[in-house]
Scaffold this active site. Structure first.
Site, PDB file in Angstrom:
ATOM      1  N   THR B 188     -21.330  -1.920  -1.653  1.00 58.12           N
ATOM      2  CA  THR B 188     -20.382  -0.916  -1.169  1.00 58.12           C
ATOM      3  C   THR B 188     -20.418   0.259  -2.119  1.00 58.12           C
ATOM      4  OG1 THR B 188     -18.578  -1.803  -2.473  1.00 58.12           O
ATOM      5  CG2 THR B 188     -18.822  -2.652  -0.254  1.00 58.12           C
ATOM      6  N   GLU B 335     -17.448  -4.213   4.538  1.00 57.00           N
ATOM      7  CA  GLU B 335     -17.055  -5.617   4.472  1.00 57.00           C
ATOM      8  C   GLU B 335     -16.783  -6.230   5.848  1.00 57.00           C
ATOM      9  OE1 GLU B 335     -15.836  -3.122   2.794  1.00 57.00           O
ATOM     10  OE2 GLU B 335     -15.553  -3.587   0.673  1.00 57.00           O
ATOM     11  N   LYS B 445       1.853  11.104  -2.352  1.00 56.90           N
ATOM     12  CA  LYS B 445       3.278  10.811  -2.478  1.00 56.90           C
ATOM     13  C   LYS B 445       3.957  12.017  -3.096  1.00 56.90           C
ATOM     14  CE  LYS B 445       1.174   6.551  -2.702  1.00 56.90           C
ATOM     15  NZ  LYS B 445      -0.200   6.269  -3.199  1.00 56.90           N
ATOM     16  N   TRP B 450       5.626  10.342   2.101  1.00 53.89           N
ATOM     17  CA  TRP B 450       4.196  10.075   2.127  1.00 53.89           C
ATOM     18  C   TRP B 450       3.526  11.075   3.050  1.00 53.89           C
ATOM     19  CZ3 TRP B 450       2.265   4.338   2.130  1.00 53.89           C
ATOM     20  CH2 TRP B 450       2.767   3.686   0.993  1.00 53.89           C
TER      21      TRP B 450
END
Lengths: 548, 548
Positions: B188, B335, B445, B450
């Site tokens: 990855t 994955e 944040k 958010w």
């Protein structure tokens, strides 16, 4: 040797292939999709999941647990579909009882399968009453009154299906277990010996559903399934899990119509009212649908239909195509999942003559993904793929029956040499199309030649005035065996045996068949009907007995 | 408890799910189908099978056996496709090296993977030469001269690919082994820490191919794959097995075009000359294809293309649709197989406004069969499916990576609580459509709220004059974090930061975003390009460093 296996971290979910996984997205994406029972009642996939939970809770309360065999005797219904999921999902085994067998055979299969619970439609209570004394393992009987009052019966009943469902909790927790757990069992309706128990694991069912979906959906146009089809089985749900296609329908989130008992007029009405687009059936049912719709013909166009169970004849195929139906054959057996090949036309197919497309649609077709289908001689050598070399079809696939229940010898015979033996004699074309020549035991050995009973049947069926026919081999002192034909005349048509012989001899002249394949005129018998097995196949065993 | 498993008779073939099984019908039904390399050379599936045999024989001669890791460094070629099959089929592990990593990272992955043999295109020999001293386990290097003379190199070479192939036997016997055998591995390209090794078993690859096929083929029309498509990957074959789609193409018997090194003009030419109908790529490549074809525009209509790797923006989607392309997003990670969801429009979809179809096509879409995709809060409780409740996407599927290579802690973190954690924050609609809000680590944040960096990027991208942009959170004493935007102007267009702020404030007025989401004018930087990772994703790590 380094085994080189992937190594799951302790928290990893290893995902066994279980029947419950087929439901995951059916619910999350298609929760509002409909399941219709005879067009008379309907509910959503969401409600379906609740009812599966209720069924498992109710069966639990009756003592069912992991490993219990639960038998079902019903017409094609929403209840049956609930059983297809709920019983395996709780780790129990669904036993789909062939209700067309004789009471004694049903008794044999209930005892042989170790069934402990029977869910039985009121219509079949008389059968259970008749065999009650012989039932060894059955502890609980649940009657399915099907909207009527539960009938009086001397049998001790655990309750009525809907009543038990209403009392049970929808919140059954379906756990995980080994994907090789036996999910479903039923009995082959062989024409010799006792019925043999066949079973499929959860893994088998999931892989069959994925492979059948892939093959059915991949076709560019025609002869295909897609997410907007409306599905109605017309192969009984006791018959090889209705060819596994109810699982495919739920996996893809299709509207699913369960037609109850098969009545041609009712099926045609449902097709129209529910806008059914995808079905499957045996040739006999297709013939009944066409006959029932001859007068005031309803629109059948666009109705896609897989035909299996026995050979689709070109005559019947043409009649269905003429009505706009998209019919094509599939091939398989009780032991094979069942679907191992489909008569989908290959990419770029262009028929050389008008008959070729029909022949292709009537053939068992070409193997579906992952299926290793070989045509081999007795030493398991591949026959040339030239459309002429005859051999037995043998198979490997990830969803074949691994053994018969309590029948080690028959199991080893089935799997001799590591391939499943179908006992079907076939040829294969260079493009991989399979054409069945005959069943091993139905080939007629005459004058040193092998004659295909199916080929002769096909040619007789083309003779004007023939409604249906069957050909078997009969003992003959001089030739070893000779073909004998049983013919049903079309209503109101004149036809005699010399006319049939004359037509067959024309095919000898054109080298289509050998002269040994033509039955003598006195070996052509006109009958009012051809005997069939419980699943609609020609019963050649009975015909051979009749011809003695 | 009665385990109730199916019991194979001794002779039964238990059929492990192995990569070689994907070839069974590709060969028997589609042996004459073509594989084309850059349109310059082509051979049949039959020849493909022979070459797979030769590759395995050649690797065997070099010492490869069950469990050996064989690394490949190549552009997208027929050789790569041969490696996809031949290396796993012999029980070895295919390691697809990310050739866009730095030489030091490539060295790390070659050593970490225990690669013993490297098949390397001449273009990448200089990389190997550079890291030669650090290579620990590599014993054999095979150069792929790609039709040229093999270049001079100080590296000890075992030979040239085609020369070794020509000397090797096509009759390698591919045996059976455990379906959990590691078939493929790669790393990855995370933006933090060392690359992490991911692997897939034979079972994973086969199940991913079946599930992806089912989902792609099942669509009624559009956004679908069928047996007559011509397939060309435009996602590098080192990148999550080119999303598993080369396996799907071979399984379905599709003509397959391998384009070599990606050059937009060459890709467009191949699309036309080979009549390519189905591809997949990242948004950056799609943008390049559209840009390269702006003048004297070739016909792109009917080109079906899955977009993944990073978000497909509505602007880019519209541009592709306007050219007649059938683009839609897919979702997954290194994955996850990778495909776990596809933005196929649901049955009966009717857009409420012209933008809705575009939004749907740009979303990660809906989970494919068997994939249990949940959006959960930190206690793993399902968020309401109302299109508003934000949570992390967690997954179960039968083809997810079970662990990282030699990284037990990261593996446990990935699988915390028995679900694979994607670290993507998303909402889900009542119809099961997923919409990514942000990566967990990219959420900004600020002032107790958010803010989705992706949402702000999307709105800035709509401002006239913006070619491309990226938004990251930067430290702020007062607010904790504040958004900072990096913007590439369109060539020849005037644009300043106050114009961008003004447009964003309009979206505040219409309640589309909170006022905290609008960067201050001095936190909008105009740059000549946005840094990307090796697989074309925005490299936010680099941007955060630049903004310090």
């Amino acid at each position: 040797m380094n085994a080189n296996l992937v190594a799951p971290t302790p928290s990893a979910y290893t995902y066994p292939l279980l029947v419950k996984q087929l439901l995951v997205n059916a619910l999350s994406l298609h929760g509002d999709q409909e399941i219709s029972y005879r067009g008379e009642m309907r509910y959503s996939f969401h409600e379906f999941r609740h009812r599966i939970g209720r069924l498992a809770s109710a069966l639990s309360a009756l003592g069912a647990r992991h490993g219990t065999t639960v038998a079902v005797m019903d017409w094609d219904s929403h209840r049956y579909l609930e059983s297809y999921f709920g019983i395996p999902m709780m780790g129990a085994t669904l036993f789909t009882v062939n209700v067309r067998l004789s009471p004694q055979q049903i008794l044999y299969t209930l005892n042989d399968s170790d069934a402990e619970i029977v869910l039985v439609h009121a219509d079949f209570l008389p059968v259970l009453e008749q065999i009650k004394a012989g039932l060894k393992g059955v502890l609980q009987i649940v009657v399915m009154a099907d909207g009527q009052d539960a009938p009086a019966t001397p049998l001790p009943l655990a309750g009525e299906y809907e009543t038990l469902m209403a009392q049970a909790s929808p919140d059954f927790k379906f756990g995980d277990f080994d994907e090789q757990t036996k999910a479903a069992t039923f009995y082959t309706t062989g024409t010799t010996g006792d019925p043999k128990g066949v079973s499929y694991s959860h893994r088998d069912i999931v892989l069959h559903a994925l492979v059948a979906s892939t093959s059915l959906c991949a076709q560019r146009e025609g002869q295909r399934l897609h997410r907007e089809d409306v599905y109605m089985p017309i192969t009984p749900m006791f018959h090889v899990l209705a060819w596994g296609l109810p699982y495919v329908a739920v996996l893809l989130g299709l509207k699913t119509v369960l037609p109850g008992r098969y009545v041609p007029e009712a099926l045609l009405k449902l097709r129209q009212s529910e806008q059914v687009t995808f079905s499957h059936c045996v040739p006999t049912i297709l013939q009944m649908l066409l006959t029932a719709s001859q007068e005031d013909p309803p629109d059948l166009s666009g109705w896609k239909m897989i035909i299996g169970g026995s050979a689709l004849s070109p005559v019947l195929c043409e009649a269905a195509l003429a009505r706009g139906m998209d019919v094509f054959a599939g091939y398989g057996m009780s032991e094979t999942g069942p679907i191992v090949s489909l008569a989908q036309l290959p990419p770029g197919f262009a028929a050389r003559d008008p008959q070729e497309e029909v022949r292709r649609r009537c053939s068992p077709g070409r193997p579906v993904p992952l299926v290793d289908l070989r045509v081999v001689d007795e030493e398991m050598r591949d026959m040339p793929r030239d459309g002429r070399g005859q051999g037995e079809i043998v198979l490997r696939a990830p969803f074949l029956t691994q053994s018969y229940f309590k029948k080690p010898e028959a199991s080893e015979e089935l799997w001799a040499g590591g391939y499943l033996h179908t006992q079907d004699i076939a040829v294969m074309t260079p493009q991989g199309f399979v054409q069945i020549v005959d069943r091993i035991k139905d080939v007629i050995k005459t004058g040193g030649e092998w004659v295909s009973s199916i080929e002769v049947e096909g040619l007789i069926a083309e003779v004007p005035g023939v409604q249906e026919c069957a050909v078997v081999g009969v003992r003959d002192e001089k030739w070893g065996e000779r073909p004998m034909a049983f013919v049903v005349r079309k209503a109101g048509m004149e036809l005699d045996s010399t006319a049939i012989c004359a037509r067959l001899l024309e095919h000898v002249d054109s080298k289509r068949i050998s002269k040994y394949a033509v039955p003598e005129a006195d070996r052509i018998a006109f009958v009012s009907e051809i005997p069939k097995t419980s699943v609609g196949k020609i019963n050649k065993k009975v015909l051979r007995e009749q011809s003695l």
